[in-house]
Design a protein around this motif. Structure first.
Motif, PDB file in Angstrom:
ATOM      1  N   LYS A  10       0.854  -1.181   0.000  1.00 38.21           N
ATOM      2  CA  LYS A  10       0.000   0.000   0.000  1.00 38.21           C
ATOM      3  C   LYS A  10       0.894   1.236   0.000  1.00 38.21           C
ATOM      4  O   LYS A  10       1.865   1.310   0.769  1.00 38.21           O
ATOM      5  CB  LYS A  10      -0.828  -0.050   1.290  1.00 38.21           C
ATOM      6  CG  LYS A  10      -2.099   0.716   1.276  1.00 38.21           C
ATOM      7  CD  LYS A  10      -2.881   0.283   2.519  1.00 38.21           C
ATOM      8  CE  LYS A  10      -3.723   1.399   3.034  1.00 38.21           C
ATOM      9  NZ  LYS A  10      -4.400   1.004   4.274  1.00 38.21           N
ATOM     10  N   TYR A  11       0.611   2.172  -0.874  1.00 35.85           N
ATOM     11  CA  TYR A  11       1.293   3.470  -0.844  1.00 35.85           C
ATOM     12  C   TYR A  11       0.253   4.505  -0.428  1.00 35.85           C
ATOM     13  O   TYR A  11      -0.759   4.659  -1.121  1.00 35.85           O
ATOM     14  CB  TYR A  11       1.853   3.837  -2.213  1.00 35.85           C
ATOM     15  CG  TYR A  11       2.999   2.944  -2.655  1.00 35.85           C
ATOM     16  CD1 TYR A  11       4.266   3.080  -2.097  1.00 35.85           C
ATOM     17  CD2 TYR A  11       2.811   1.981  -3.635  1.00 35.85           C
ATOM     18  CE1 TYR A  11       5.319   2.270  -2.509  1.00 35.85           C
ATOM     19  CE2 TYR A  11       3.864   1.171  -4.054  1.00 35.85           C
ATOM     20  CZ  TYR A  11       5.107   1.321  -3.482  1.00 35.85           C
ATOM     21  OH  TYR A  11       6.143   0.524  -3.889  1.00 35.85           O
ATOM     22  N   ASP A  12       0.509   5.183   0.660  1.00 36.53           N
ATOM     23  CA  ASP A  12      -0.484   6.086   1.263  1.00 36.53           C
ATOM     24  C   ASP A  12      -1.772   5.294   1.487  1.00 36.53           C
ATOM     25  O   ASP A  12      -1.762   4.312   2.178  1.00 36.53           O
ATOM     26  CB  ASP A  12      -0.696   7.331   0.398  1.00 36.53           C
ATOM     27  CG  ASP A  12       0.597   8.145   0.286  1.00 36.53           C
ATOM     28  OD1 ASP A  12       1.328   8.210   1.291  1.00 36.53           O
ATOM     29  OD2 ASP A  12       0.875   8.669  -0.802  1.00 36.53           O
ATOM     30  N   GLU A  13      -2.834   5.673   0.811  1.00 35.95           N
ATOM     31  CA  GLU A  13      -4.091   4.962   1.036  1.00 35.95           C
ATOM     32  C   GLU A  13      -4.415   4.018  -0.124  1.00 35.95           C
ATOM     33  O   GLU A  13      -5.462   3.387  -0.143  1.00 35.95           O
ATOM     34  CB  GLU A  13      -5.235   5.967   1.227  1.00 35.95           C
ATOM     35  CG  GLU A  13      -5.201   6.697   2.581  1.00 35.95           C
ATOM     36  CD  GLU A  13      -5.099   5.732   3.766  1.00 35.95           C
ATOM     37  OE1 GLU A  13      -5.950   4.839   3.905  1.00 35.95           O
ATOM     38  OE2 GLU A  13      -4.123   5.868   4.551  1.00 35.95           O
ATOM     39  N   LYS A  14      -3.513   3.958  -1.101  1.00 35.37           N
ATOM     40  CA  LYS A  14      -3.828   3.200  -2.317  1.00 35.37           C
ATOM     41  C   LYS A  14      -3.030   1.891  -2.368  1.00 35.37           C
ATOM     42  O   LYS A  14      -1.828   1.881  -2.116  1.00 35.37           O
ATOM     43  CB  LYS A  14      -3.484   4.063  -3.537  1.00 35.37           C
ATOM     44  CG  LYS A  14      -4.100   3.567  -4.822  1.00 35.37           C
ATOM     45  CD  LYS A  14      -3.943   4.596  -5.936  1.00 35.37           C
ATOM     46  CE  LYS A  14      -4.577   4.110  -7.220  1.00 35.37           C
ATOM     47  NZ  LYS A  14      -3.790   3.201  -7.973  1.00 35.37           N
ATOM     48  N   TYR A  15      -3.740   0.810  -2.693  1.00 39.93           N
ATOM     49  CA  TYR A  15      -3.075  -0.483  -2.820  1.00 39.93           C
ATOM     50  C   TYR A  15      -2.428  -0.606  -4.203  1.00 39.93           C
ATOM     51  O   TYR A  15      -3.106  -0.478  -5.219  1.00 39.93           O
ATOM     52  CB  TYR A  15      -4.081  -1.622  -2.648  1.00 39.93           C
ATOM     53  CG  TYR A  15      -4.320  -1.975  -1.193  1.00 39.93           C
ATOM     54  CD1 TYR A  15      -3.406  -2.777  -0.506  1.00 39.93           C
ATOM     55  CD2 TYR A  15      -5.435  -1.501  -0.521  1.00 39.93           C
ATOM     56  CE1 TYR A  15      -3.610  -3.086   0.827  1.00 39.93           C
ATOM     57  CE2 TYR A  15      -5.643  -1.814   0.816  1.00 39.93           C
ATOM     58  CZ  TYR A  15      -4.729  -2.606   1.489  1.00 39.93           C
ATOM     59  OH  TYR A  15      -4.915  -2.907   2.801  1.00 39.93           O
ATOM     60  N   ALA A  16      -1.129  -0.841  -4.233  1.00 41.31           N
ATOM     61  CA  ALA A  16      -0.462  -1.150  -5.504  1.00 41.31           C
ATOM     62  C   ALA A  16      -0.615  -2.645  -5.767  1.00 41.31           C
ATOM     63  O   ALA A  16      -0.589  -3.105  -6.905  1.00 41.31           O
ATOM     64  CB  ALA A  16       0.999  -0.776  -5.429  1.00 41.31           C
ATOM     65  N   ASN A  18      -2.897  -5.964  -3.910  1.00 39.96           N
ATOM     66  CA  ASN A  18      -3.863  -6.255  -2.856  1.00 39.96           C
ATOM     67  C   ASN A  18      -4.129  -7.759  -2.744  1.00 39.96           C
ATOM     68  O   ASN A  18      -4.713  -8.364  -3.633  1.00 39.96           O
ATOM     69  CB  ASN A  18      -5.161  -5.484  -3.147  1.00 39.96           C
ATOM     70  CG  ASN A  18      -6.097  -5.493  -1.950  1.00 39.96           C
ATOM     71  OD1 ASN A  18      -5.736  -5.967  -0.864  1.00 39.96           O
ATOM     72  ND2 ASN A  18      -7.294  -4.974  -2.151  1.00 39.96           N
ATOM     73  N   ALA A 206      -5.660  -3.121 -11.208  1.00 38.84           N
ATOM     74  CA  ALA A 206      -5.643  -2.251 -10.020  1.00 38.84           C
ATOM     75  C   ALA A 206      -5.127  -2.968  -8.772  1.00 38.84           C
ATOM     76  O   ALA A 206      -5.732  -2.897  -7.698  1.00 38.84           O
ATOM     77  CB  ALA A 206      -7.036  -1.680  -9.778  1.00 38.84           C
TER      78      ALA A 206
END
Lengths: 237, 474
Positions: A10-16, A18, A206
């Motif tokens: 996860k980078y910040d709140e976003k999953y690279a 999952n 995603a």
């Protein structure tokens, strides 16, 4: 064997990436397809300990990469998309250096053989890499990976920049490695190559592995349709 | 594996034309500095030896006269030009070369190189020390600023890392590889400088070899500190540009701004009195007594009474010894006390200023290297004080000898002009001979600077070993 268990980044709140679950056994070629940012390179980077996972585990032969980063890398060979070598060193010197880091000490005849097998022209061997084309560098990269004699191979769009002939030779090389029991994980945009060379195909979107199929269970056309449909659903998602 | 990385680092650097050009320029600069510096040192030392001998001949040939007149005739002491000053002139340019030794007063060391120089000398002389302390670290910055960042930017770091190489090994390989390149430039100059040490060098300073070795080790450590620092900055920097800017900024701060700021700070915290103020204090204390309540005439009267009592005489004419000789020696000793007190006060101020600068060396290793280099080259403040002290001891020795002769041999009632001594007596005073402090003495005085360099080395090595795993790979 390469294995991802609920692997996430996860980078910040976003999953690279999952919750990836994946297994690549000896003699298998697992091709990861997906658009840019789908999580293919992140997966490879996690296996290489270039980045640390937010959760989950990347395992090489059952050993967690995060626990034994050096030992697990000893069992891996890697070819990145845009392979950059040391421009002030020759092809031979580059190969000797990287092979040496991997614990191998190939003598000059062996180096010459590896470079020849990788398809590099003889006259380029002792030329500085600064004058190499992208394809020539990629061939040295293949030779480096071969020199390591690793049980696992990680490929991040390895045929990018190769001409069709070199690309075909590369496919043959993959086949040989697979027959020799090497477990290969390859990120690629090339559906044809994935269908031809892969034993398994995964389609990512995603940061998630949306489809995982055996190559023998799908034709190239079906694969193309499935891929495009998956990508479309990204657009509308 | 370490050897492999070192070899690769060296090959890469050796094939870089920009580095080749920089290294050649530095080598030319340093070779010039060594050759010109040594020739200059040799010439100056010969001149000083000749001048010292000529002055002593003048002393011997001064003719027959009263010993007190001879004490006023005086002698000169010439400061030897330390052998290793050809590598580091240190404070030599500013501290003067000779001192006039005479009765009643301590003179200052005069005729500094700076007094004879033109305005350009403000920009400093080209010395090996300047190149070692300032320019070679700059070359290290250019050698090392991108050893990691370039690999990260190009992507080779990924490939290196993917081979299963521990980051600590890679880091240390890069450190030793860069250091080896520095040694390739440094060692030929060391060899050249060593070949310059001739017989004159050994005669002037028997401990020259030890000092030379210590100097070589000092710079080897100093360069290693710089290499470690630069490689570490490169390993954690986000880009080559950031790394270069950071290192250049730190280079300017440590080699240019901080040394000047430290000197100014030391002068602010421990202000030095003006020459006028200093001389006036001495004059007042000699006249009115150290405590200000013991004027010279009162002191003289008390001494006279004491001497008369000692010999059971009621007038100085009845004394079996020369009263003037006793009075002059007593006056001399009182003046010495005043001078000692005031010079000690000044020395203490300088020592405190130096001490402050030495503590700052724990923040800035450049200062530690500069202090140590000057000390080992024999051109620092401590060497100047040691020479001034030796000259003063010699002055006291020969003035006392003059006064003693007067006291014992100039019989009462004999006129001043009728008592004379000659060449034989002048020859009984050996010429001024000054030995430079030993390496052990120098190193014991310089412990703070040694500690500062060791501190930097240990801290940087610890960081390299501890944090290597945290070096970003992408």
């Amino acid at each position: 064997m390469l294995e991802a268990r609920a692997l996430s980044k996860k980078y910040d709140e976003k999953y690279a990436l999952n919750n990836l679950d994946l297994k690549v056994s000896a003699g298998e070629v697992y091709c990861l397809l997906g658009a840019n940012g789908a999580g293919k390179t992140t997966t490879i980077n996690l296996f290489l300990d270039f980045i640390s996972p937010t959760s989950g585990e990347a395992l090489v032969n059952g050993v967690n990469v995060a626990d034994e980063p050096v030992a697990t890398k000893r069992a891996l060979a890697y070819i990145p998309e845009n392979l950059v070598l040391y421009p002030n060193l020759t092809g031979v010197e580059n190969l000797q250096f990287f092979a040496g880091l991997g614990g191998e000490k190939p003598a000059k005849p062996e180096v010459v053989q590896l470079l020849t097998e990788a398809g590099l022209q003889k006259e380029a061997f002792d030329r500085r890499v600064a004058k190499y084309s992208k394809g020539m560098r990629q061939k040295v990269g293949i030779a480096i990976a071969k020199a390591k004699n690793a049980e696992h191979l990680l490929l991040d769009e390895p045929t990018s920049g190769l001409d069709p002939q070199a690309s075909n030779e590369f496919a043959q090389l993959l086949a040989t490695l697979r027959e020799n029991g090497v477990a290969i994980l390859m990120a690629t945009h090339d559906l044809f190559r994935a269908r031809e060379s892969g034993t398994h195909i995964g389609i990512m979107r995603a940061g998630e592995l949306v489809h995982s199929i055996k190559s023998e269970d799908i034709s190239l056309n079906e694969l193309e349709k499935l891929y495009l449909d998956t990508m479309k659903s990204t657009v509308y998602a | 594996m370490l050897k492999l990385i070192i070899k690769k680092e060296c090959l890469t650097a050796l094939r870089d034309v920009r580095l080749q050009v920089s290294a050649v320029i530095l080598l030319i600069l340093m070779t010039t500095a060594v050759l010109v510096g040594k020739e200059g040192q040799k010439l100056i030392q010969e001149e000083r030896e000749e001048a010292q001998a000529a002055m002593y001949d003048q002393w011997l040939d001064q003719g027959n006269k009263h010993p007190h007149s001879a004490a006023h005739f005086g002698q000169f002491a010439f400061k030897p030009k330390p052998v290793l000053s050809f590598l580091d002139v240190g404070l030599d340019t500013y501290t003067g070369v000779s001192i006039f030794l005479e009765a009643h007063k301590q003179n200052e060391v005069l005729f500094s190189g700076a007094q004879d120089s033109n305005g350009m000398s403000r920009f400093g002389e080209l010395t090996v020390a300047l190149v070692f302390q300032v320019f070679l670290p700059l070359l290290i910055v250019f050698l090392a600023f991108n050893v990691f960042t370039k690999e990260r930017e190009d992507g080779t770091l990924k490939l290196v890392h993917a081979q299963g190489l521990p980051m600590r090994k890679l880091l240390m390989g890069k450190v030793w590889g860069t250091y080896l390149m520095v040694l390739l430039i440094y060692l030929p100059i060391v060899l050249l400088a060593y070949l310059m040490l001739d017989q004159q060098s050994a005669n002037l300073d028997p401990g020259i070899t030890t000092k030379f070795i210590a100097l070589v080790v000092l710079y080897a450590v100093y360069f290693l500190v710089f290499v470690l620092f630069c490689v570490l900055v490169s390993s954690f920097a986000k880009s080559s540009g950031f790394s270069l800017l950071t290192l250049l900024g730190l280079w300017i701060v440590s080699c240019v701004i901080l040394p000047k700021a430290t000197t100014n700070l030391a002068d602010k915290v421990y202000p030095t009195p003006s020459q006028f103020e200093f001389r006036k204090t001495i004059k007042d204390k000699v006249k009115n007594g150290i405590d200000g309540h013991n004027p010279s005439d009162v002191r003289l009267a008390a001494l006279k009474q004491q001497v008369l009592d000692e010999y059971g005489a009621s007038t100085i004419e009845e004394l079996p010894v020369n009263w003037s000789g006793i009075a002059m020696q007593a006056g001399e000793e009182y003046t010495d006390q005043v001078y000692d007190q005031e010079f000690s006060r000044i020395e203490e101020i300088f020592k405190r200023q130096n001490k402050l600068s030495e503590w700052v060396a724990f923040v800035n290793p450049y200062l530690a290297a500069r202090h140590l280099s000057m000390a080992l080259a024999g051109t620092d403040f401590h060497h100047h004080v040691a020479f001034a002290r030796a000259a003063e001891n010699y002055r006291r020795f020969f003035v006392k000898k003059m006064n003693k002769d007067m006291e014992l041999n100039h019989k009462p009632g004999v006129a001043y002009s009728d008592y004379n001594v000659g060449r034989e007596f002048w020859g009984s005073i050996a010429p001024f001979d000054y030995q430079l402090p030993s390496t052990a003495t120098i190193l014991s005085v310089q412990w703070r600077n040694i500690a500062a360099l060791v501190f930097w080395l240990v801290i940087l090595l610890s960081i390299a070993y501890t944090y290597a795993r945290k070096i970003p790979k992408l």
